[in-house]
Enzyme design. Sequence first.
Site, PDB file in Angstrom:
ATOM      1  N   GLU A   1       0.836  -1.209   0.000  1.00 18.39           N
ATOM      2  CA  GLU A   1       0.000   0.000   0.000  1.00 18.39           C
ATOM      3  C   GLU A   1       0.867   1.253   0.000  1.00 18.39           C
ATOM      4  OE1 GLU A   1      -2.591   1.510  -0.429  1.00 18.39           O
ATOM      5  OE2 GLU A   1      -4.363   0.724   0.559  1.00 18.39           O
ATOM      6  N   ASP A   2       0.312   2.340  -0.501  1.00 17.03           N
ATOM      7  CA  ASP A   2       1.032   3.616  -0.433  1.00 17.03           C
ATOM      8  C   ASP A   2       0.950   4.199   0.977  1.00 17.03           C
ATOM      9  OD1 ASP A   2      -1.706   4.108  -0.652  1.00 17.03           O
ATOM     10  OD2 ASP A   2      -1.519   5.720  -2.121  1.00 17.03           O
TER      11      ASP A   2
ATOM     12  N   ASP B   1      -4.119   5.424   6.174  1.00 11.96           N
ATOM     13  CA  ASP B   1      -4.571   6.683   6.780  1.00 11.96           C
ATOM     14  C   ASP B   1      -5.540   6.327   7.911  1.00 11.96           C
ATOM     15  OD1 ASP B   1      -5.148   9.381   7.134  1.00 11.96           O
ATOM     16  OD2 ASP B   1      -6.530   9.484   5.450  1.00 11.96           O
TER      17      ASP B   1
ATOM     18  N   PHE C   1      -1.507  16.154   4.979  1.00 10.50           N
ATOM     19  CA  PHE C   1      -1.655  15.649   3.622  1.00 10.50           C
ATOM     20  C   PHE C   1      -0.312  15.683   2.882  1.00 10.50           C
ATOM     21  CE2 PHE C   1      -3.001  15.418  -0.764  1.00 10.50           C
ATOM     22  CZ  PHE C   1      -3.945  14.413  -0.698  1.00 10.50           C
TER      23      PHE C   1
ATOM     24  N   ARG D   1       1.534  12.513  -8.594  1.00 11.07           N
ATOM     25  CA  ARG D   1       2.083  11.164  -8.372  1.00 11.07           C
ATOM     26  C   ARG D   1       3.509  11.033  -8.889  1.00 11.07           C
ATOM     27  NH1 ARG D   1      -2.202   7.790  -6.808  1.00 11.07           N
ATOM     28  NH2 ARG D   1      -4.200   8.201  -7.799  1.00 11.07           N
TER      29      ARG D   1
HETATM   30  P1  IMP Z   1      -7.471   4.824   4.353  1.00  6.15           P
HETATM   31  O1  IMP Z   1      -8.077   5.987   5.081  1.00  6.15           O
HETATM   32  O2  IMP Z   1      -6.449   4.109   5.202  1.00  6.15           O
HETATM   33  O3  IMP Z   1      -8.531   3.903   3.831  1.00  6.15           O
HETATM   34  O4  IMP Z   1      -6.675   5.410   3.099  1.00  6.15           O
HETATM   35  C1  IMP Z   1      -7.351   5.600   1.895  1.00  6.15           C
HETATM   36  C2  IMP Z   1      -6.539   6.211   0.810  1.00  6.15           C
HETATM   37  O5  IMP Z   1      -6.550   7.617   1.005  1.00  6.15           O
HETATM   38  C3  IMP Z   1      -5.073   5.875   0.664  1.00  6.15           C
HETATM   39  O6  IMP Z   1      -4.818   4.636   0.022  1.00  6.15           O
HETATM   40  C4  IMP Z   1      -4.620   7.034  -0.205  1.00  6.15           C
HETATM   41  O7  IMP Z   1      -4.908   6.754  -1.564  1.00  6.15           O
HETATM   42  C5  IMP Z   1      -5.473   8.161   0.293  1.00  6.15           C
HETATM   43  N1  IMP Z   1      -4.718   9.054   1.194  1.00  6.15           N
HETATM   44  C6  IMP Z   1      -4.754   9.128   2.536  1.00  6.15           C
HETATM   45  N2  IMP Z   1      -3.938  10.073   3.014  1.00  6.15           N
HETATM   46  C7  IMP Z   1      -3.350  10.629   1.914  1.00  6.15           C
HETATM   47  C8  IMP Z   1      -2.377  11.677   1.726  1.00  6.15           C
HETATM   48  O8  IMP Z   1      -1.863  12.307   2.684  1.00  6.15           O
HETATM   49  N3  IMP Z   1      -2.025  11.964   0.444  1.00  6.15           N
HETATM   50  C9  IMP Z   1      -2.556  11.303  -0.627  1.00  6.15           C
HETATM   51  N4  IMP Z   1      -3.440  10.306  -0.507  1.00  6.15           N
HETATM   52  C10 IMP Z   1      -3.842   9.980   0.755  1.00  6.15           C
HETATM   53 MG    MG Z   2      -4.221   3.908  -1.975  1.00  3.76          MG
END
Ligand code: IMP
Ligand code: MG
Length: 179
Positions: free
Chosen positions: A102-103, A106, A155, A168
């Site tokens: 995963e990237d 969050d 962010f 990206r």
């Molecule tokens: P989750 O809240 O863990 O489900 O994360 C969902 C998605 O939100 C991640 O896979 C990213 O694609 C995006 N995301 C969350 N925080 C950031 C950020 O700081 N920059 C860019 N994308 C983010």
């Molecule tokens: Mg993602």
Amino acid sequence: MSKVTVHDKTFGVFIKREEILRRVAEVAARINEDYKVLNPLFLCILNGSFIFAADLFRCITIDAEISFIKLASYKGTSSSGNVVTAIGMEEDLHGRHVVIVEDIIDTGKTLHSFLPEIEHRHPASVKIATFLTKPSALKHDIKADYTCFEIENKFVVGYGLDYDKLGRNLPDLYILDEG
Ligand code: IMP
Ligand code: MG
């Protein structure tokens, strides 16, 4: 470039590419050690993880496979809310040692919704490798096994991560300017 503008927002350089690559190599070294003869399958979640996945996989020296999937979410019938399903998953996960790539984790919502889908396919093991975590934003019981950087709840953009589809391709990681 110490500042960039993406859409309407300004970002400052946060983690330089050289430092990122050093850390990615360290994480890869741990995976090489942990998975020696297990032929792990790296399951990379598009779009955000593609740069991290490429750098990480280049540092993997053991036998390993890689595949890329996209997630789509739809309203489930249960009270648990959205169900997340994988698009493009052709691999048979049965008995495989899966490393989800995963990237960023969050809130943890994405993986919380998607992990049951993986478990359902009876892999031998599942671990999570993520480029970033935001521990103070976490709302679900998701714990990464391999994390490159823990960051504060701000962010970020670059190194595969986007702000409304742009950014990206920035080689370094950038953080939103305050104020
Ligand atoms: P989750 O809240 O863990 O489900 O994360 C969902 C998605 O939100 C991640 O896979 C990213 O694609 C995006 N995301 C969350 N925080 C950031 C950020 O700081 N920059 C860019 N994308 C983010
Ligand atoms: Mg993602």
